[in-house]
Design a protein around this motif. Structure first.
Motif, PDB file in Angstrom:
ATOM      1  N   SER A  18      -0.167   5.052   0.547  1.00 47.54           N
ATOM      2  CA  SER A  18      -1.546   4.846   1.027  1.00 47.54           C
ATOM      3  C   SER A  18      -2.507   4.466  -0.091  1.00 47.54           C
ATOM      4  O   SER A  18      -3.728   4.662   0.031  1.00 47.54           O
ATOM      5  N   ILE A  19      -1.972   3.893  -1.184  1.00 47.53           N
ATOM      6  CA  ILE A  19      -2.807   3.420  -2.288  1.00 47.53           C
ATOM      7  C   ILE A  19      -2.983   1.918  -2.137  1.00 47.53           C
ATOM      8  O   ILE A  19      -2.005   1.158  -2.207  1.00 47.53           O
ATOM      9  N   ASN A  20      -4.211   1.477  -1.913  1.00 45.81           N
ATOM     10  CA  ASN A  20      -4.475   0.057  -1.758  1.00 45.81           C
ATOM     11  C   ASN A  20      -4.103  -0.716  -3.027  1.00 45.81           C
ATOM     12  O   ASN A  20      -4.498  -0.331  -4.131  1.00 45.81           O
ATOM     13  N   TYR A  34       0.648  -3.487  -8.979  1.00 41.75           N
ATOM     14  CA  TYR A  34      -0.637  -2.906  -8.595  1.00 41.75           C
ATOM     15  C   TYR A  34      -1.735  -3.919  -8.882  1.00 41.75           C
ATOM     16  O   TYR A  34      -1.829  -4.451  -9.996  1.00 41.75           O
ATOM     17  N   LYS A  74      -5.874  -4.663  -8.868  1.00 46.66           N
ATOM     18  CA  LYS A  74      -7.174  -3.995  -8.947  1.00 46.66           C
ATOM     19  C   LYS A  74      -8.275  -5.038  -9.063  1.00 46.66           C
ATOM     20  O   LYS A  74      -8.181  -5.969  -9.874  1.00 46.66           O
ATOM     21  N   ASN A 119       0.835  -1.212   0.000  1.00 48.65           N
ATOM     22  CA  ASN A 119       0.000   0.000   0.000  1.00 48.65           C
ATOM     23  C   ASN A 119       0.868   1.259   0.000  1.00 48.65           C
ATOM     24  O   ASN A 119       0.736   2.141   0.849  1.00 48.65           O
TER      25      ASN A 119
END
Length: 348
Positions: free
Chosen positions: A189-191, A247, A249, A186
């Motif tokens: 702070s980006i999941n 990443y 999604k 993360n």
């Protein structure tokens, strides 16, 4: 409680340090073919290979032993294992076996063994250049012990100590090396966004020793032969510095993972790797990747990548409480046909 700001600052420092080191120690095309123990560069595991070897930031559990030891700290099972087999250049087969054990708060321990099967090779001499009728087979193996743990919910670290062993008739060589890795989950702070670093194969030089290096010689004015020892060269292992991002999604049919990696090599050109994995209903996985080298501006016509495109698929299911994973990877090899990789994993 460890302050998260410390790890944010540490991550920024690592990124800057990695980029500076990569700039100063760019891949050196002039050193291609001069490293020892290049067996350590042969990748293992069908999942990661199908993704072009790009997922050092998100690779986890037992699969992480080769790619980034920090990922072993994400192993949720009490125990896990993985077996991989593949064919590479000149019908050489590579077999790999790994085990991991979860010790809870103490961390996760792992063991791995990679061995090569060259088949039977005819023994030749100056007098019998077509063969003596005898056969031999070299022994190449890499054995590793890994320790990894989660420092926080966001940071994993891991280290692997390995022994690299090679032998031919009457001569052998051994070297010890280490891999050190870190993963940050993360990021910013980006999941789903992860950052990974790994330094591979940093250790002792490798040098062959044995009676095969003895040769007969006669001193001047002497009437008898004696033996002289001809030492072989002592060479470095092909170490590398790697940095990757991934990443994940969630989409309507499952999860989509995309990843990219930059690899700085000390004995060849640097590499850029990209990959992707589509998970369907937590059951079926479809993967693809691409690997390319960065050309040396001073030698733009030198060097090419044998492996470029890679494709693969995987199937996950449970049998009697044991989670099983079957993976396959396909890599077309320039000039050398195709490479097929099969892996079987389990956890309980």
């Amino acid at each position: 409680m460890i302050n998260r700001n410390i790890f944010k600052k540490l991550t920024i420092f690592l990124v800057v340090a990695f980029l500076c080191i990569s700039f100063v120690y760019a891949g050196d095309a002039s050193r291609v073919g001069t490293a020892a123990g290049v067996q350590v560069q042969v990748p293992v595991g069908a999942r990661a290979i199908a993704m072009g070897g790009a997922d050092i930031a998100g690779v986890s559990s037992i699969e992480a032993l080769y790619w980034n030891p920090a990922g072993l700290g994400n192993m949720e099972a009490r125990a896990a294992g993985n077996f991989s087999s593949q064919n590479i250049i000149a019908d050489i087969n590579v077999n790999y076996f790994a085990l991991g054990f979860n010790a809870g708060r103490l961390g996760v321990l792992g063991f791995s063994l990679k061995s090569f099967n060259f088949g039977d090779i005819p023994v030749t001499t100056r007098e019998n250049m077509d063969g003596t009728g005898s056969m031999y087979s070299p022994t190449f193996a890499t054995m590793g012990m890994t320790y990894s743990r989660s420092l926080t919910d966001h940071v994993n670290v891991g280290i692997t100590g390995k022994m690299v062993y090679e032998s031919i008739p009457r001569a052998s060589a051994t070297a010890f090396a280490a891999d050190l890795g870190i993963q940050y989950k993360n990021l910013m702070s980006i999941n789903g966004l992860r950052l990974g670093f790994v330094i591979k194969n940093v250790g002792a030089n490798m040098q062959y020793k044995g009676s095969a290096l003895l040769t007969k010689a006669r001193d001047k004015d002497e009437s008898y032969d004696d033996y002289r020892y001809r030492p072989s060269s002592s060479d470095q292992l092909p170490s590398s510095l790697e940095m990757g991002l991934s990443y994940m999604k969630n989409i309507s049919v499952g999860n989509l993972l995309v990843c990219a990696q930059f690899q700085n090599n000390n004995f060849e050109q640097d590499q850029i790797k990209i990959g992707a994995e589509l998970e369907l209903m937590d059951l079926l996985y479809v993967r693809g990747g691409y690997n390319t080298i960065m050309k040396d501006p001073d030698n733009p016509d030198f060097g090419e990548s044998i492996f470029g495109l890679s494709l693969g698929a995987g199937l996950k299911y449970s049998v009697g409480g044991v989670k099983m994973m079957l993976d396959y990877a396909y890599r077309p090899m320039q000039y050398f046909g195709n490479s097929n990789v099969f892996s079987i994993g389990f956890g309980f």
